[in-house]
Design an enzyme around this catalytic site. Sequence first.
Site, PDB file in Angstrom:
ATOM      1  N   ASP A 227      57.325  85.102  64.787  1.00 25.17           N
ATOM      2  CA  ASP A 227      56.204  84.404  65.408  1.00 25.17           C
ATOM      3  C   ASP A 227      56.351  82.932  65.046  1.00 25.17           C
ATOM      4  O   ASP A 227      56.983  82.572  64.045  1.00 25.17           O
ATOM      5  CB  ASP A 227      54.874  84.982  64.916  1.00 25.17           C
ATOM      6  N   TRP A 228      55.749  82.078  65.840  1.00 29.01           N
ATOM      7  CA  TRP A 228      55.984  80.642  65.701  1.00 29.01           C
ATOM      8  C   TRP A 228      55.490  80.130  64.343  1.00 29.01           C
ATOM      9  O   TRP A 228      54.320  80.263  64.005  1.00 29.01           O
ATOM     10  CB  TRP A 228      55.321  79.909  66.851  1.00 29.01           C
TER      11      TRP A 228
END
Length: 804
Positions: A227-228
Amino acid sequence: MAETEQAVEAALGKLDLDAKTRLLAGQDMWSLPELPEIGLKSLVMSDGPIGVRGVRWTADDPSVALPSPTALAATWDPELARRAGLLLAQEARRKGVHVLLAPTVNLHRSPLGGRHFEAYSEDPYLTGRIGTGYVTGVQEGGVGTTVKHYVANDAETDRFTVNNLVGERALRELYLAPFEAIVENAHPWGIMTAYNTVNGTTMTEHHHLVNEVLRGEWGFDGYNVSDWMAARDTVGALRGGLDVAMPGPQTVYGEALAQAVRDGRVAESEVDEAVRRVLRLAARVGVLADAEPAVTALPGPVDGEALARELAGRSFVLLRNERAALPLRPGTVALIGAAARDARVLGGGSATVFPARIVSPLDGLTAALPEGTVTYAVGADPTTELAVADRGFALRAICRDADGNVLGTGSAPNGQIQWMGTDLPDGVTHDTLHTVELTGTLTPRESGPHSFGIKGTGAFTLTVAGTTYFDGPQLPADGSDPFEAFFGAPVQRARVDLTAGEPVEVSLTYVFALPDEIPFKVVAFALAHQEPQRGEDELIAEAVEAARAADTAVVVVATTDRVESEGFDRKDLTLPGRQDDLVRAVAAANPNTVVVVNSGSPVELPWREEVAAVLLTWFPGQEGGAALADVLTGAREPGGRLPTTWGSLADAPVTRVAPADGELPYTEDLFIGYRAWEKEGRTPSYPFGHGLGYTDWAYESVEVAGTTVTVRLRNTGGRAGREVVQVYLAPTGPGTDRPARWLAGFGAVEAGPGEDAEVTVEIPRRAFEVWDEAAHRWFFVKGSYEIQVGRSLADRRITATTNV
């Protein structure tokens, strides 16, 4: 397959260490770097799941907006999910996107989960079936999927740091189950590991769950992306099975990973394994030379507007319909509610896309009903804060350097500026950019005091009609999410009396600065606005008079993006503002009151027994108003069934979403959703699987042969319809460690008035298995089971017994 692997190995053999590690790190917000030496083009990813935003997060690059994932699950139709996937693949190809960062298959553990609308269901089997259809459709269109968020990312509070303590059995039977089903049945090309920690190990470093379970037991051969901003440690991430750290260019991979190899902290062979998986993905999506794409014959075109409308109508759940209030009878209709005019069609956060058009309930009903039969009143506005400037604004963005020279200009279809990475107007670079001025005019549609404000953090100057109302810094809240500039609340900075129809000049200037906590280049802020606010009692009184004068009153109630969005969890399940008061007042004035509930996840409906009908439309996507008109007028039957239990917060069995001392124990173990409601002996407002149609059905017989269930039923009503037949499995002696029953299969039939229909449902072996924590394996539980068939968990019409 063998040819693809040969191409991957040939490409890998040509890369040096620096090229390999560079490939594993994002070059910007959305893409991986090209490597011309091996014929590798840049691989582009984009958020979903209800549309494909592309690399530009702006309204001047529109996308088809489908209904929310909860709506898709409410169709109980994996084939419809597959068709949605085909459309999204078409959208991705149109926007130059190779990998869609979707679907979200976390479970509805608690109704307070802020991102509840972005996931499918409280039930792992239903989630797995819908997710399988979605992934299959996207990948049949030649575009990769990234099933997320692996795993137990079921709430938003402290999402970057929370340690979720989940028992092994609950992890296997509930939270891992949808991922396992999708890997087995749809073979996704990607998985995204979550921000959170599970049982002491952050998911981007979770060797056991990624390498041993996902890749080892399940045979997953795709790539694993963080995930970012989730990846935290170079060595830990690589050894934990993380292939790609996003976004770039500042990540724990790239130069840091190359140095770790040179220092002897990781072996280059471990890097090679990650690179293989990325190259395999590149081959599948067609950006690696000498490798044939996974899909060479693309599917035919999909009509996005038509599918969005069909999906919306099929997802609407008719919760109540007393005295056959729906379909609408001939006569006049008083349409009431702020969301009836200014529709909320999708949830907030990274799931946001910008459709080219939005059909509101007012638009849809006005077009469908005879001229002059629809009146409109606001009634009550759930929005208590400013929203991004939109209706009535004509804006553009002007970029200047430190000396005030204009570098370039950009379009601004609304007041939101979100320029990621290199997505800047022509002539503008981050090195030369000093200020961005969002400027233009507002032509008010109402007279009175208009409020203006700012969303974002940094230094701003706000001017309206020649007067500067704010000039200074706007600071982030303490402990705020690093994505505050995207998801945070606007701050009111001005209140100005304006006259309807008379344009005024508006300007918001932002001094560009890169926040320390966000390691990528982004320009993000927004001009916010709110129209004059009239007295709530006056608005409700107007709505009551409109309702009293009409044959039918249709009240649209809704949540807002401060209730349902990424970045925070919900505090309660009440409708915002005075919408409950509005419904009660209208129902008292007109007994034929229909309430349309526009929310992506459960809300309390304290007036539900006081109104004639309740129709749930979720976040219905861009064609929601047209689909609503179809269902209200009877042109289409409401096809949805609840994928999640709806009830009051006071009765909900699982409500804790906030950690204490960094930990959130899943003390409920196996018992979430309907499993927990039944265990606690509590009665919800509407049970799992509930949903009415416009006809009636008689369940006439059920036959069981092994694990094959055949159900015969008959349409006993006066019009054609579609029925979702639900099959529940109930052990004759469940004990305290097993639910009373669980969803084991479902299927749908269609039939005309008086016609018979038959559906066959296969119960999977896993429905009879439990996870043995001592032996760390699945255990088939032999014995007697009751096969319970019906319209919902609480409306089981016919049963049979099987011994396995």
